[in-house]
Design a protein around this motif. Structure first.
Motif, PDB file in Angstrom:
ATOM      1  N   LEU A 290      25.969  -3.603  10.905  1.00 20.37           N
ATOM      2  CA  LEU A 290      24.762  -4.056  10.218  1.00 20.37           C
ATOM      3  C   LEU A 290      24.868  -5.562  10.013  1.00 20.37           C
ATOM      4  CD1 LEU A 290      24.413  -1.207   7.572  1.00 20.37           C
ATOM      5  CD2 LEU A 290      23.229  -1.428   9.771  1.00 20.37           C
ATOM      6  N   GLU A 291      23.769  -6.266  10.232  1.00 22.74           N
ATOM      7  CA  GLU A 291      23.836  -7.729  10.245  1.00 22.74           C
ATOM      8  C   GLU A 291      23.088  -8.353   9.078  1.00 22.74           C
ATOM      9  OE1 GLU A 291      22.211 -11.394  12.997  1.00 22.74           O
ATOM     10  OE2 GLU A 291      23.168  -9.692  14.005  1.00 22.74           O
ATOM     11  N   ARG A 302      30.586  -3.424   9.275  1.00 24.58           N
ATOM     12  CA  ARG A 302      30.502  -1.971   9.499  1.00 24.58           C
ATOM     13  C   ARG A 302      31.306  -1.250   8.420  1.00 24.58           C
ATOM     14  NH1 ARG A 302      34.681   0.044  14.082  1.00 24.58           N
ATOM     15  NH2 ARG A 302      36.369  -1.419  13.666  1.00 24.58           N
ATOM     16  N   ASP A 303      31.117   0.059   8.332  1.00 26.34           N
ATOM     17  CA  ASP A 303      31.667   0.821   7.220  1.00 26.34           C
ATOM     18  C   ASP A 303      33.114   1.257   7.400  1.00 26.34           C
ATOM     19  OD1 ASP A 303      29.474   0.654   5.579  1.00 26.34           O
ATOM     20  OD2 ASP A 303      28.509   2.417   6.434  1.00 26.34           O
ATOM     21  N   ASN A 336      36.205  -5.063  10.275  1.00 25.85           N
ATOM     22  CA  ASN A 336      34.905  -4.587   9.784  1.00 25.85           C
ATOM     23  C   ASN A 336      33.988  -5.707   9.298  1.00 25.85           C
ATOM     24  OD1 ASN A 336      36.071  -5.126   7.287  1.00 25.85           O
ATOM     25  ND2 ASN A 336      36.039  -3.012   6.559  1.00 25.85           N
ATOM     26  N   ILE A 337      34.441  -6.959   9.425  1.00 28.24           N
ATOM     27  CA  ILE A 337      33.576  -8.133   9.206  1.00 28.24           C
ATOM     28  C   ILE A 337      33.770  -9.051  10.407  1.00 28.24           C
ATOM     29  CG2 ILE A 337      33.084 -10.156   7.765  1.00 28.24           C
ATOM     30  CD1 ILE A 337      34.396  -8.663   5.427  1.00 28.24           C
ATOM     31  N   TRP A 338      32.658  -9.443  11.038  1.00 28.47           N
ATOM     32  CA  TRP A 338      32.759 -10.293  12.235  1.00 28.47           C
ATOM     33  C   TRP A 338      31.655 -11.347  12.163  1.00 28.47           C
ATOM     34  CZ3 TRP A 338      35.234  -7.384  16.737  1.00 28.47           C
ATOM     35  CH2 TRP A 338      35.787  -8.288  17.661  1.00 28.47           C
ATOM     36  N   PHE A 351      30.506  -1.871   1.662  1.00 23.76           N
ATOM     37  CA  PHE A 351      29.204  -1.788   0.994  1.00 23.76           C
ATOM     38  C   PHE A 351      29.033  -2.927  -0.006  1.00 23.76           C
ATOM     39  CE2 PHE A 351      26.588  -0.398  -2.597  1.00 23.76           C
ATOM     40  CZ  PHE A 351      25.390  -0.146  -1.944  1.00 23.76           C
ATOM     41  N   LEU A 352      30.064  -3.165  -0.816  1.00 22.40           N
ATOM     42  CA  LEU A 352      29.994  -4.253  -1.788  1.00 22.40           C
ATOM     43  C   LEU A 352      29.889  -5.603  -1.088  1.00 22.40           C
ATOM     44  CD1 LEU A 352      30.132  -5.301  -4.693  1.00 22.40           C
ATOM     45  CD2 LEU A 352      32.640  -5.228  -4.536  1.00 22.40           C
TER      46      LEU A 352
END
Length: 406
Positions: A290-291, A302-303, A336-338, A351-352
């Motif tokens: 999700l962006e 992403r989760d 999970n962060i890009w 999520f946070l």
């Protein structure tokens, strides 16, 4: 040894400049060339001094003006992101493709572009091609900025069903055989009989298997009723995107031709409609990422979480820069962060982190406003600190080159 042997072969032929070596290596990833030069320099052999000279040249200060002049002035498109496989053509290449299409298209012909949004926008501005019926199929978020245009389908080609509606299809798939085949399957279905497929493929210097892949693709295409007619070698060049630039600079390269990445173009003609079933999957495509875009910096989250993680943020790479632009590295499964600057992290609470990103997007870095929504915990503060650091850093690194064109 593939890259090493090719560098030695180039030196044996008398090549002694960075630009000459890049040309001789026929599309090899410039980081591979850099690593081979380091190896040769350390070996203390016949070419060690030459390798050292070229390494000095590659380590000079980055030329900002050289970079800016190659970026095509295209509105509506955000900064490229590695997870979109988004490499954009140089101005010279887009002019070449416009001219090439002008020569093969007739008035009122139908042209379909798969995965080439920047060329789509330029074709729509080209007075000589404006009468052509041009359709773009693009699955990435970059197409969402152009929604409302009736000639854009925002979706994955595995889920798009168009038949016998195009005279020419131009595809720029990710440079992996599975992706190339399903692009070809889709294009074959779209083309009229005697229609032309233009398929962009990697040059032979990219990896040792490319020549074998060419033969495999040509055989596969023939079974699909597409006859290979020619290949245009070295016809295309790409601008080094910010995510790739950060990987190169982090590895020690600073001064290199910004258009070093090349592409070849295979030309096929559809000679018959076949009953051979397509290998394309019918499963719906849905990105797990999700962006959120903050200023000119793109974050994809992403989760995925690691159940053993205790820290709010895990730093996975040297200087947080992903060490390659290949999706083959197993490390990617931990991310999970890009970011669009090719920075990668693993956070404990995606999520946070996404919520914090959304608040920064709307509230800026006004922390009091953000803490009115989110509890002020050490985890929240750490996420906000990271977001602010990334945005400030990447805005200064690359966003000012692209921001007026996004």
């Amino acid at each position: 040894m593939f890259f090493y042997n090719n560098v030695i072969k180039a030196f044996d032929s008398g090549i002694n400049t960075v630009s000459g070596l890049i040309d001789a290596m026929d599309g090899a990833f410039i980081l591979e060339i850099y690593q081979v030069l380091n190896k040769i320099q350390q070996e203390n052999n016949t070419y060690s001094k030459l390798a050292e000279q070229l390494l000095v040249e590659l380590s000079k200060d980055f030329n900002e003006r050289e970079y800016e002049k190659h970026i095509e002035k295209i509105n509506y498109l955000p900064i490229p992101h590695i997870l979109d496989s988004d490499w954009r053509f140089t101005s010279k290449t887009t002019k070449f493709l416009c001219s090439y299409l002008k020569d093969i298209l007739k008035p009122q012909n139908n042209l379909i572009l798969i995965g080439v949004p920047s060329l789509f926008l330029l074709l729509n501005e080209n007075e000589q091609l404006i009468d052509m019926a041009t359709l773009l199929i693009e699955r990435n978020n970059i197409a969402q900025n152009m929604t409302g245009n009736p000639n854009i389908i925002c979706g994955d080609i595995r889920n798009v069903r168009l038949y016998n509606c195009a005279d020419v299809v131009l595809c720029d798939p990710p440079w992996y055989m599975d992706s190339t085949k399903y692009f070809l399957d889709a294009a074959k279905a779209m083309l009229h009989k005697d229609g032309i497929l233009l398929m962009i493929v990697p040059p032979k210097g990219v990896r040792s298997s490319v020549e074998r892949e060419y033969n495999e693709l040509i055989d596969y295409a023939e079974k699909q009723g597409l006859i290979f007619t020619q290949i245009l070698e070295g016809a295309l060049n790409y601008v080094t995107p910010p995510f790739e630039m950060n990987t190169l600079i982090n590895a020690g390269l600073k001064c290199f031709p910004i258009d070093w990445r090349k592409g070849n173009m295979m030309v096929f003609t559809k000679k018959k409609n076949t009953l051979l079933s397509s290998n394309m999957t019918t499963e719906p495509y849905q990105s797990e990422w999700l962006e959120t875009q903050v200023q000119n910096v793109r974050f994809k989250v992403r989760d995925y979480t690691n159940p053993h993680q205790t820290k709010a943020i895990e730093h996975l790479c040297d200087n947080d820069i992903y060490p390659t632009v290949s999706m083959q590295l197993s490390l990617k499964e931990e991310v999970n962060i890009w970011t669009s600057g090719n920075r990668v992290y693993r956070c404990k609470n995606p999520f946070l982190f996404r919520t914090a990103l959304s608040l920064v997007q709307t509230q800026g870095f006004a922390r009091n406003n953000i803490f009115a929504v989110l509890n002020k915990t050490s985890e929240t503060v750490e996420y906000l600190d990271l977001i602010e650091y990334i945005v400030r850093t990447e805005e200064s690194e690359y966003a000012h080159y692209w921001s007026k064109r996004c």
